[in-house]
Design a protein around this motif. Structure first.
Motif, PDB file in Angstrom:
ATOM      1  N   LEU A 290      10.980  16.168  17.725  1.00 30.03           N
ATOM      2  CA  LEU A 290      11.941  15.934  16.699  1.00 30.03           C
ATOM      3  C   LEU A 290      11.025  16.901  15.454  1.00 30.03           C
ATOM      4  O   LEU A 290      11.312  17.793  15.286  1.00 30.03           O
ATOM      5  N   TYR A 291      10.118  15.629  15.074  1.00 33.55           N
ATOM      6  CA  TYR A 291       9.738  15.838  14.137  1.00 33.55           C
ATOM      7  C   TYR A 291       9.035  17.579  13.616  1.00 33.55           C
ATOM      8  O   TYR A 291       8.748  18.545  12.655  1.00 33.55           O
ATOM      9  N   PRO A 292       8.010  17.991  14.502  1.00 34.57           N
ATOM     10  CA  PRO A 292       7.952  19.587  14.751  1.00 34.57           C
ATOM     11  C   PRO A 292       8.593  20.226  14.498  1.00 34.57           C
ATOM     12  O   PRO A 292       8.619  21.282  14.093  1.00 34.57           O
ATOM     13  N   LYS A 293       9.147  19.702  15.618  1.00 33.74           N
ATOM     14  CA  LYS A 293      10.557  21.103  15.777  1.00 33.74           C
ATOM     15  C   LYS A 293      11.296  21.667  14.132  1.00 33.74           C
ATOM     16  O   LYS A 293      11.918  22.749  14.226  1.00 33.74           O
ATOM     17  N   ALA A 294      11.583  20.000  13.813  1.00 31.38           N
ATOM     18  CA  ALA A 294      12.296  20.430  12.651  1.00 31.38           C
ATOM     19  C   ALA A 294      11.797  20.483  11.421  1.00 31.38           C
ATOM     20  O   ALA A 294      12.060  20.853   9.722  1.00 31.38           O
ATOM     21  N   LYS A 295      10.372  20.887  11.525  1.00 28.91           N
ATOM     22  CA  LYS A 295       9.544  21.215   9.995  1.00 28.91           C
ATOM     23  C   LYS A 295       9.099  19.955   9.718  1.00 28.91           C
ATOM     24  O   LYS A 295       9.084  20.835   8.075  1.00 28.91           O
ATOM     25  N   TRP A 296       9.802  18.922   9.777  1.00 22.00           N
ATOM     26  CA  TRP A 296       9.147  18.319   8.673  1.00 22.00           C
ATOM     27  C   TRP A 296       7.604  17.255   8.439  1.00 22.00           C
ATOM     28  O   TRP A 296       7.669  16.765   7.349  1.00 22.00           O
ATOM     29  N   VAL A 297       7.737  17.608   9.560  1.00 24.21           N
ATOM     30  CA  VAL A 297       5.733  17.002   9.201  1.00 24.21           C
ATOM     31  C   VAL A 297       4.693  17.889   9.764  1.00 24.21           C
ATOM     32  O   VAL A 297       5.473  18.395  11.045  1.00 24.21           O
ATOM     33  N   SER A 298       3.578  18.331   9.228  1.00 27.50           N
ATOM     34  CA  SER A 298       2.503  19.896  10.162  1.00 27.50           C
ATOM     35  C   SER A 298       1.939  18.336  11.371  1.00 27.50           C
ATOM     36  O   SER A 298       2.353  17.511  10.981  1.00 27.50           O
TER      37      SER A 298
ATOM     38  N   THR B 208       1.159  -0.907  -0.092  1.00 29.05           N
ATOM     39  CA  THR B 208      -0.214   0.115   0.237  1.00 29.05           C
ATOM     40  C   THR B 208       1.057   1.735   0.163  1.00 29.05           C
ATOM     41  O   THR B 208       0.695   2.556  -1.424  1.00 29.05           O
ATOM     42  N   PHE B 209       1.867   1.415   0.851  1.00 27.31           N
ATOM     43  CA  PHE B 209       2.684   2.158   0.693  1.00 27.31           C
ATOM     44  C   PHE B 209       3.891   2.702  -0.309  1.00 27.31           C
ATOM     45  O   PHE B 209       2.925   3.574  -0.541  1.00 27.31           O
ATOM     46  N   VAL B 210       4.008   1.670  -0.730  1.00 25.58           N
ATOM     47  CA  VAL B 210       5.007   1.715  -1.974  1.00 25.58           C
ATOM     48  C   VAL B 210       4.013   2.707  -3.282  1.00 25.58           C
ATOM     49  O   VAL B 210       4.481   3.465  -3.887  1.00 25.58           O
ATOM     50  N   LYS B 211       2.912   1.583  -3.199  1.00 21.41           N
ATOM     51  CA  LYS B 211       1.899   2.341  -4.451  1.00 21.41           C
ATOM     52  C   LYS B 211       1.682   3.623  -3.871  1.00 21.41           C
ATOM     53  O   LYS B 211       1.306   4.853  -6.039  1.00 21.41           O
ATOM     54  N   ASP B 212       0.723   4.057  -3.029  1.00 23.50           N
ATOM     55  CA  ASP B 212       0.977   5.965  -2.678  1.00 23.50           C
ATOM     56  C   ASP B 212       2.329   5.883  -3.374  1.00 23.50           C
ATOM     57  O   ASP B 212       2.258   7.074  -3.707  1.00 23.50           O
ATOM     58  N   LEU B 213       3.043   5.725  -2.581  1.00 22.83           N
ATOM     59  CA  LEU B 213       5.107   6.403  -2.824  1.00 22.83           C
ATOM     60  C   LEU B 213       5.158   6.769  -4.203  1.00 22.83           C
ATOM     61  O   LEU B 213       5.214   8.230  -4.499  1.00 22.83           O
ATOM     62  N   LEU B 214       5.231   5.678  -5.601  1.00 22.55           N
ATOM     63  CA  LEU B 214       4.817   5.607  -7.166  1.00 22.55           C
ATOM     64  C   LEU B 214       3.493   6.874  -6.948  1.00 22.55           C
ATOM     65  O   LEU B 214       4.411   7.903  -8.248  1.00 22.55           O
ATOM     66  N   LYS B 215       2.857   7.000  -6.637  1.00 20.80           N
ATOM     67  CA  LYS B 215       1.752   7.825  -7.662  1.00 20.80           C
ATOM     68  C   LYS B 215       1.807   9.735  -6.958  1.00 20.80           C
ATOM     69  O   LYS B 215       1.745   9.989  -7.605  1.00 20.80           O
ATOM     70  N   HIS B 216       2.983   9.177  -6.074  1.00 22.29           N
ATOM     71  CA  HIS B 216       2.834  10.760  -5.220  1.00 22.29           C
ATOM     72  C   HIS B 216       4.455  10.921  -5.229  1.00 22.29           C
ATOM     73  O   HIS B 216       5.121  11.762  -4.265  1.00 22.29           O
ATOM     74  N   LYS B 217       5.409  10.755  -6.499  1.00 18.27           N
ATOM     75  CA  LYS B 217       6.705  11.268  -6.668  1.00 18.27           C
ATOM     76  C   LYS B 217       7.442  12.580  -6.412  1.00 18.27           C
ATOM     77  O   LYS B 217       8.169  12.919  -5.667  1.00 18.27           O
ATOM     78  N   LYS B 218       6.494  13.286  -6.656  1.00 18.15           N
ATOM     79  CA  LYS B 218       6.748  14.603  -7.009  1.00 18.15           C
ATOM     80  C   LYS B 218       6.526  15.184  -5.744  1.00 18.15           C
ATOM     81  O   LYS B 218       7.225  16.212  -5.225  1.00 18.15           O
ATOM     82  N   GLU B 219       5.442  14.870  -5.268  1.00 17.25           N
ATOM     83  CA  GLU B 219       4.753  15.339  -3.782  1.00 17.25           C
ATOM     84  C   GLU B 219       5.901  14.754  -2.403  1.00 17.25           C
ATOM     85  O   GLU B 219       6.116  15.923  -1.959  1.00 17.25           O
ATOM     86  N   THR B 220       6.572  13.656  -2.749  1.00 22.33           N
ATOM     87  CA  THR B 220       7.007  13.134  -1.845  1.00 22.33           C
ATOM     88  C   THR B 220       8.495  13.656  -1.764  1.00 22.33           C
ATOM     89  O   THR B 220       9.478  14.386  -0.893  1.00 22.33           O
ATOM     90  N   ALA B 221       9.072  14.391  -2.349  1.00 17.79           N
ATOM     91  CA  ALA B 221       9.630  14.916  -3.263  1.00 17.79           C
ATOM     92  C   ALA B 221      10.178  16.330  -2.879  1.00 17.79           C
ATOM     93  O   ALA B 221      11.568  16.535  -2.389  1.00 17.79           O
ATOM     94  N   ALA B 222       8.979  16.822  -2.963  1.00 22.04           N
ATOM     95  CA  ALA B 222       9.006  18.699  -2.830  1.00 22.04           C
ATOM     96  C   ALA B 222       8.638  18.356  -0.199  1.00 22.04           C
ATOM     97  O   ALA B 222       8.985  19.488  -0.089  1.00 22.04           O
TER      98      ALA B 222
ATOM     99  N   PRO C 220       9.607  18.407   3.505  1.00 19.59           N
ATOM    100  CA  PRO C 220      10.788  19.041   3.621  1.00 19.59           C
ATOM    101  C   PRO C 220      11.898  18.117   4.457  1.00 19.59           C
ATOM    102  O   PRO C 220      11.210  16.986   4.603  1.00 19.59           O
ATOM    103  N   GLY C 221      12.982  18.607   4.333  1.00 22.17           N
ATOM    104  CA  GLY C 221      13.997  17.499   5.108  1.00 22.17           C
ATOM    105  C   GLY C 221      15.289  17.004   4.407  1.00 22.17           C
ATOM    106  O   GLY C 221      15.244  16.740   3.381  1.00 22.17           O
ATOM    107  N   ASN C 222      16.542  17.851   4.939  1.00 24.38           N
ATOM    108  CA  ASN C 222      17.494  17.561   4.421  1.00 24.38           C
ATOM    109  C   ASN C 222      17.593  15.642   4.357  1.00 24.38           C
ATOM    110  O   ASN C 222      17.907  15.374   5.388  1.00 24.38           O
TER     111      ASN C 222
END
Length: 297
Positions: free
Chosen positions: A66-74, A20-34, A36-38
Motif C-alpha cells: 500500500l504505502y509505495p502505491k499511495a506515495k506515503w513513503v519513499s 524515543t519516537f515521541v521525542k523525535d516527533l516533537l523535534k520534527h513537528k513541521k516535517e511530520t505535518a508536511a 504526504p497522506g490524507n
C-alpha cells in the motif's frame, strides 16, 4: 510467575521506543505535518491494517503493497517504516493475548535474544543500501509472505510435533535462524510466518508458535526501530497513525470482533502482494538499466 515478568519487560522495552519516537516527533513537528497522506484515509487504512494483522494477515505485506502505491513513503524509508509502525500495535497485541506461555524458557529466551541482536545490528546497513536493492529485498519479502500464506491455506506447512522446547543441534539451528529473522524484519521481510514455519519444521507443538513469534518480535522490533528513528529512516506520520488508529484496530479485533473469517481476504492479499512484488521488481530493473545507461554516457 514467568508471564508477569515477560509482560513487564514488554512494557519496559516498548516504552523505551515510545519515548524515543515521541521525542523525535516533537523535534520534527513541521516535517511530520508536511509528509504526504490524507489524515482520514490514513486513519482508516492503519485501523484496518492492524485489525487484520491481529487475525494473522501480515501488516508487513499490506504495508509494503500500500504505502509505495499511495506515495506515503519513499522506497528508501519503507523498511524502517514497516518496523516502526508496528511496534506499539504489536505490543498491545502481546499484552492482550499472551496469558500463558507453554514454551521452554531457554527456547523462548534464545528466540528473543537472537532476534534482538539481528534487529539491532542490521538497520545501520539497511539505511546504506541503494534504493533498487531495497526494492528487491522488499519484493522478496512480499513473495515469501505470499508463498507462506498459500502454504498455510493448502496445508503444506509441516504439521509440527509435541515438543515445547528445543535442545542440542535443533536449538543452535533455531538460534541462527532467529538471528537472521531479526535482521530480515529490518529489510521488510516479516519474521512471523518464517518463525512459525521454523517452529513447525523443528517438531515443536504448534501452540508454542504464538508466544515465540510474539515474544521475539515485541522485543526485537522496538530495538531495531529505535535505530531507524535515530538514523531518520522512517515515516513519522505513518508511525503516528499506526500508534493510535492501528492500536484501536488491535483492540477492536481483540475485544469486540474476536473472530473473523479471513479465508477470502487472504486470497485478495496474495494477489495484491504478488502484483506489488512484480511491479517493485520491474521498477528495480528499470532503475538498474537507467544507471547503466547514464554510466555509459
Amino acid at each position: 510467575m514467568l508471564v508477569p515478568i515477560i509482560l513487564g519487560l514488554i512494557v519496559i522495552v516498548n516504552a523505551c521506543f515510545a519515548f524515543t519516537f515521541v521525542k523525535d516527533l516533537l523535534k520534527h513537528k513541521k516535517e511530520t505535518a508536511a509528509e504526504p497522506g490524507n489524515p482520514v484515509v490514513m486513519a482508516i487504512a492503519t485501523f484496518l491494517i492492524f485489525l487484520l494483522s491481529t487475525f494473522g494477515i501480515s501488516d508487513f505485506a499490506i504495508g509494503s503493497s500500500l504505502y509505495p502505491k499511495a506515495k506515503w513513503v519513499s522506497d528508501k524509508k519503507l523498511p524502517g517504516t514497516l518496523n516502526t509502525e508496528c511496534v506499539i500495535p504489536v505490543a498491545v497485541m502481546a499484552l492482550a493475548y499472551i496469558s500463558s506461555i507453554k514454551v521452554g524458557l531457554i527456547t523462548l529466551a534464545t528466540a528473543i535474544v537472537c532476534q534482538v541482536i539481528g534487529a539491532y545490528v542490521s538497520p545501520r546497513y539497511v539505511t546504506k543500501l541503494p534504493t533498487k536493492v531495497i526494492k528487491i529485498f522488499v519484493s522478496i519479502g512480499l513473495i515469501v509472505a505470499a508463498i507462506l500464506i498459500l502454504a498455510g491455506k493448502f496445508g503444506l506447512y509441516p504439521a509440527g510435533g509435541n515438543e515445547s522446547a528445543l535442545t542440542g543441534g535443533k536449538l543452535i539451528l533455531f538460534a541462527v535462524l532467529c538471528l537472521i529473522f531479526g535482521a530480515f524484519n529490518n529489510i521488510g521481510i516479516g519474521s512471523y510466518p518464517l518463525t512459525m514455519a521454523t517452529v513447525y519444521a523443528l517438531g515443536m507443538d504448534p501452540g508454542v508458535a504464538f508466544p515465540i513469534m510474539m515474544g521475539a518480535c515485541t522485543f526485537s522490533v522496538p530495538i531495531g526501530s529505535m535505530q531507524f528513528v535515530k538514523l531518520d529512516s522512517y515515516s513519522r506520520k505513518i508511525t503516528l497513525f499506526t500508534s493510535t488508529f492501528g492500536v484501536l484496530g488491535v483492540l477492536v479485533a481483540a475485544f469486540v470482533v474476536k473472530s473473523l473469517n479471513t479465508a477470502a481476504l487472504q486470497w485478495i492479499v496474495v494477489v495484491v502482494v504478488l502484483y506489488s512484488a512484480f511491479t517493485m521488481i520491474q521498477s528495480a530493473v528499470k532503475m538498474n538499466r537507467e544507471e547503466k545507461k547514464n554510466a555509459e554516457n
